[in-house]
Design a protein around this motif. Structure first.
Motif, mmCIF file in Angstrom:
data_model
loop_
_atom_site.group_PDB
_atom_site.id
_atom_site.type_symbol
_atom_site.label_atom_id
_atom_site.label_comp_id
_atom_site.label_asym_id
_atom_site.label_seq_id
_atom_site.Cartn_x
_atom_site.Cartn_y
_atom_site.Cartn_z
ATOM 1 N N PRO A 277 36.677 16.260 48.490
ATOM 2 C CA PRO A 277 37.939 17.007 48.361
ATOM 3 C C PRO A 277 37.975 17.951 47.158
ATOM 4 C CG PRO A 277 38.383 14.737 48.932
ATOM 5 C CD PRO A 277 36.925 14.802 48.675
ATOM 6 N N GLU A 278 37.390 17.571 46.041
ATOM 7 C CA GLU A 278 37.427 18.426 44.852
ATOM 8 C C GLU A 278 36.666 19.727 45.072
ATOM 9 O OE1 GLU A 278 39.031 18.214 41.991
ATOM 10 O OE2 GLU A 278 40.050 16.420 42.742
ATOM 11 N N GLU A 279 35.487 19.645 45.675
ATOM 12 C CA GLU A 279 34.696 20.847 45.958
ATOM 13 C C GLU A 279 35.399 21.730 46.982
ATOM 14 O OE1 GLU A 279 31.005 19.128 47.144
ATOM 15 O OE2 GLU A 279 30.084 19.441 45.174
ATOM 16 N N THR A 280 36.013 21.065 47.959
ATOM 17 C CA THR A 280 36.762 21.830 48.974
ATOM 18 C C THR A 280 37.934 22.562 48.335
ATOM 19 O OG1 THR A 280 36.148 20.239 50.674
ATOM 20 C CG2 THR A 280 38.022 21.681 51.131
ATOM 21 N N LYS A 281 38.643 21.861 47.428
ATOM 22 C CA LYS A 281 39.782 22.464 46.742
ATOM 23 C C LYS A 281 39.330 23.647 45.885
ATOM 24 C CE LYS A 281 43.607 21.356 43.638
ATOM 25 N NZ LYS A 281 44.232 20.298 42.814
ATOM 26 N N MET A 282 38.215 23.488 45.176
ATOM 27 C CA MET A 282 37.703 24.572 44.340
ATOM 28 C C MET A 282 37.311 25.778 45.201
ATOM 29 S SD MET A 282 34.464 24.561 41.676
ATOM 30 C CE MET A 282 33.290 24.412 43.020
ATOM 31 N N GLY A 283 36.678 25.533 46.342
ATOM 32 C CA GLY A 283 36.296 26.614 47.238
ATOM 33 C C GLY A 283 37.500 27.370 47.771
ATOM 34 N N MET A 284 38.539 26.611 48.138
ATOM 35 C CA MET A 284 39.757 27.257 48.654
ATOM 36 C C MET A 284 40.438 28.079 47.568
ATOM 37 S SD MET A 284 39.855 26.591 51.806
ATOM 38 C CE MET A 284 41.478 27.241 52.130
ATOM 39 N N GLN A 285 40.402 27.591 46.330
ATOM 40 C CA GLN A 285 40.996 28.352 45.223
ATOM 41 C C GLN A 285 40.239 29.670 44.998
ATOM 42 O OE1 GLN A 285 40.857 25.538 41.987
ATOM 43 N NE2 GLN A 285 42.848 24.640 42.493
ATOM 44 N N ILE A 286 38.912 29.594 45.085
ATOM 45 C CA ILE A 286 38.114 30.819 44.925
ATOM 46 C C ILE A 286 38.411 31.808 46.047
ATOM 47 C CG2 ILE A 286 35.761 31.742 44.988
ATOM 48 C CD1 ILE A 286 34.854 29.196 43.540
ATOM 49 N N ILE A 287 38.514 31.304 47.272
ATOM 50 C CA ILE A 287 38.838 32.183 48.412
ATOM 51 C C ILE A 287 40.207 32.831 48.200
ATOM 52 C CG2 ILE A 287 39.425 32.189 50.868
ATOM 53 C CD1 ILE A 287 37.223 30.077 51.267
ATOM 54 N N THR A 288 41.187 32.040 47.754
ATOM 55 C CA THR A 288 42.533 32.570 47.515
ATOM 56 C C THR A 288 42.529 33.621 46.413
ATOM 57 O OG1 THR A 288 43.516 30.449 48.171
ATOM 58 C CG2 THR A 288 44.898 31.949 46.881
ATOM 59 N N LYS A 289 41.791 33.307 45.326
ATOM 60 C CA LYS A 289 41.723 34.241 44.206
ATOM 61 C C LYS A 289 41.089 35.564 44.632
ATOM 62 C CE LYS A 289 39.741 34.739 39.574
ATOM 63 N NZ LYS A 289 38.913 34.109 38.519
ATOM 64 N N GLU A 290 39.999 35.504 45.381
ATOM 65 C CA GLU A 290 39.321 36.728 45.813
ATOM 66 C C GLU A 290 40.152 37.483 46.848
ATOM 67 O OE1 GLU A 290 36.786 37.920 44.373
ATOM 68 O OE2 GLU A 290 36.411 36.167 43.120
ATOM 69 N N ALA A 291 40.887 36.753 47.675
ATOM 70 C CA ALA A 291 41.769 37.406 48.650
ATOM 71 C C ALA A 291 42.889 38.157 47.926
ATOM 72 C CB ALA A 291 42.340 36.377 49.618
ATOM 73 N N ASP A 292 43.449 37.518 46.881
ATOM 74 C CA ASP A 292 44.479 38.194 46.081
ATOM 75 C C ASP A 292 43.922 39.449 45.420
ATOM 76 O OD1 ASP A 292 46.352 36.299 46.742
ATOM 77 O OD2 ASP A 292 46.026 35.077 44.938
ATOM 78 N N ARG A 293 42.678 39.337 44.959
ATOM 79 C CA ARG A 293 42.027 40.494 44.344
ATOM 80 C C ARG A 293 41.878 41.627 45.358
ATOM 81 N NH1 ARG A 293 35.998 40.273 41.604
ATOM 82 N NH2 ARG A 293 35.875 42.475 40.984
ATOM 83 N N LEU A 294 41.486 41.299 46.574
ATOM 84 C CA LEU A 294 41.361 42.313 47.629
ATOM 85 C C LEU A 294 42.712 42.951 47.950
ATOM 86 C CD1 LEU A 294 38.895 40.715 50.202
ATOM 87 C CD2 LEU A 294 38.545 42.807 48.894
ATOM 88 N N ILE A 295 43.714 42.109 48.035
ATOM 89 C CA ILE A 295 45.060 42.620 48.337
ATOM 90 C C ILE A 295 45.511 43.583 47.243
ATOM 91 C CG2 ILE A 295 47.493 41.965 48.517
ATOM 92 C CD1 ILE A 295 46.517 39.364 49.873
ATOM 93 N N GLY A 296 45.241 43.229 45.971
ATOM 94 C CA GLY A 296 45.608 44.107 44.864
ATOM 95 C C GLY A 296 44.919 45.457 44.946
ATOM 96 N N LEU A 297 43.623 45.441 45.263
ATOM 97 C CA LEU A 297 42.887 46.696 45.390
ATOM 98 C C LEU A 297 43.447 47.569 46.514
ATOM 99 C CD1 LEU A 297 39.219 45.408 44.959
ATOM 100 C CD2 LEU A 297 40.477 46.872 43.370
ATOM 101 N N VAL A 298 43.696 46.949 47.664
ATOM 102 C CA VAL A 298 44.217 47.696 48.823
ATOM 103 C C VAL A 298 45.616 48.233 48.528
ATOM 104 C CG1 VAL A 298 44.927 47.508 51.231
ATOM 105 C CG2 VAL A 298 42.791 46.439 50.474
ATOM 106 N N GLU A 299 46.468 47.430 47.902
ATOM 107 C CA GLU A 299 47.823 47.884 47.583
ATOM 108 C C GLU A 299 47.788 49.055 46.603
ATOM 109 O OE1 GLU A 299 49.957 44.497 46.204
ATOM 110 O OE2 GLU A 299 50.516 43.826 48.222
ATOM 111 N N GLU A 300 46.861 49.015 45.642
ATOM 112 C CA GLU A 300 46.737 50.106 44.681
ATOM 113 C C GLU A 300 46.361 51.400 45.387
ATOM 114 O OE1 GLU A 300 43.645 50.064 41.488
ATOM 115 O OE2 GLU A 300 45.394 49.739 40.214
#
Length: 475
Positions: A277-300
């Motif tokens: 579960p810990e590795e899965t949680k860390m992976g999901m956090q990284i996916i969320t963080k990178e998705a937010d980064r993509l959204i920020g770039l596209v919105e800009e």
């Protein structure tokens, strides 16, 4: 023959203006010289007529028979060469003339009418019988205050008219010569203008086909030099913009690839299973963080596109600027803590109201403060100073970071420009911030010194209610 185009227009317009000017001058000259010669003849004849009339007054005491017999003597005394002298009674009948020919016809020309009225009369017309053009000058001869006779001088104008005709031909010849010189000069002038224009047009045609390496060469005069310089400058700017665009595409491709690679990698890893579960949680956090980064770039990028097409719509309301700045500090608090940077708000303690779109205005200050933290060293500080004046409010965001060189400071607000492309981003942040501030009726200034720090100042108009309150406080 000159080809159709601006060259022909220049020649025709120049030639037409000079032609009209010459025509006007020649017409005035011909009429003036004709009037001069005609008036000279009239003055000469009228002076003789006046002399004759004055001399005739000496015989006012003679009886009528002596008066009539004296008329032939007057012809001898006052006749002029190449001029017919007539003595006419008040009914217009010729009593005697210097030619010796009898004339039974009654004369009723305008000079006779003027002489009977007591004035010196002049008449120009065709002589009956011969048809030649003559000038007649008539003056009254009085005896005992009564107008009994009219003395009339008649001279031919044919010789004078021939001379005037020769002068007219000479003037026309001179005018034609002047027009020929003007035509040659105007053709040379047109070529001096058209040739550079053709060169500039040829270069611009190559630029339009995509060959931006060509430039307008040569030195031209006045507006043509300005046009050539402007075209060359435009080509330089296009090349520069294309280079910026290429750099942006390269940079944004890298920026998009990095989070997409992380998302793809972790999604494939997580889909394979066998993770705690810990590795899965860390992976999901990284996916969320990178998705937010993509959204920020596209919105800009979307925001910049809207601003460029004037499609950005603001939802204006009354906003407490001090409260908005406090929220901005809270949003960047975690990022600042990671670098041990202190972010503080100073200046006005009371609420400061402006009319603005709160989300867009928060975007402005988030971008400015985020840049201040991003380009500051650890254990530094970032200060937001709020000042209120009569009609405007000033927010100065000051940091003690790496600063910006004078070379880059002039371009830092340009779209796609990045001082250091390796730092990531699209290079649109400050360009968007600048346009958002201007949409709110304000302006943004940047002052910086390399190695010392940067101060970004945003000046915005106060809300009308806040302006009134400020003025009342002063009273």
């Amino acid at each position: 023959m000159i080809k159709k185009g601006i060259g022909r227009l220049i020649v025709l317009h120049y030639f037409f203006v000079i032609f009209l000017a010459l025509l006007l001058v020649e017409v005035i000259f011909i009429f003036a010289i004709r009037a001069y010669y005609y008036d000279s003849i009239f003055n000469h004849l009228s002076n003789h007529a006046a002399l004759t009339s004055s001399y005739f007054q000496k015989f006012v005491n003679l009886d009528s028979e002596e008066e009539y017999t004296y008329l032939p003597e007057m012809l001898k005394l006052f006749s002029l060469d190449n001029t017919e002298l007539q003595i006419i009674d008040k009914d217009g009948k010729v009593l005697i003339n210097s030619t010796g020919f009898e004339n039974d016809r009654t004369i009723q020309t305008s000079d006779i009418t003027q002489a009977l009225a007591g004035n010196v009369g002049r008449w120009i017309g065709r002589q009956p019988g011969t048809g030649e053009q003559v000038m007649a000058v008539s003056s009254p001869l009085q005896i005992r205050g009564e107008k009994l006779y009219i003395i009339r001088y008649i001279t031919s104008l044919e010789t004078l008219n021939e001379k005037l005709l020769n002068i007219t031909f000479l003037a026309v010849g001179i005018g034609a010569a002047v027009l020929a010189v003007v035509l040659m000069f105007s053709i040379g002038l047109a070529n001096s203008i058209v040739k550079p224009i053709k060169n500039i047009t040829a270069v611009s045609a190559q630029m339009a086909q995509g060959n931006l390496d060509v430039r307008v060469k040569g030195e031209y005069r006045h507006e043509l030099q300005e046009l050539a310089s402007t075209l060359n400058f435009m080509a330089d700017q296009i090349v520069h913009s294309n280079q910026i665009k290429d750099d942006f595409i390269s940079s944004i491709s890298h920026e998009l690839r990095t989070p997409l690679t992380g998302i793809k990698g972790w999604s494939e890893t997580l889909s394979s299973g066998s993770f705690d579960p810990e590795e899965t949680k860390m992976g999901m956090q990284i996916i969320t963080k990178e998705a937010d980064r993509l959204i920020g770039l596209v919105e800009e990028i979307l925001d910049f596109s809207k601003l460029q097409q004037n499609e950005m719509k603001l939802v204006i309301s009354r906003v407490n600027l001090r409260e908005l700045l406090q929220e901005t500090i809270l949003n960047v608090w975690t990022k600042a803590e990671q670098k041990h940077i202190k972010v503080k708000l100073t200046g006005e303690e009371e609420p400061v109201w402006i009319n603005a779109d709160p989300n867009r205005m928060k975007q402005v200050f988030l971008n400015i403060v985020d840049n201040a933290i991003k380009f500051s060293h650890e254990n530094c500080w970032v200060n937001l100073n709020l000042k209120k004046y009569d009609h405007v409010v000033e927010v100065a965001v000051q940091d003690t970071g790496i600063g910006i060189s004078e070379e880059h400071l002039m371009r830092v607000k340009d779209r796609f420009f990045q001082v250091n492309p390796l730092n990531g981003g699209t290079g649109l942040g400050l360009a968007i911030t600048q346009q958002l501030v201007e949409l709110h009726g304000g302006h943004m200034d940047i002052e910086s010194q390399l190695g010392v720090g940067t101060t970004v100042t945003v000046i915005l108009p106060l809300s009308k209610d806040d302006v009134t309150e400020t003025n009342q406080d002063k009273i």
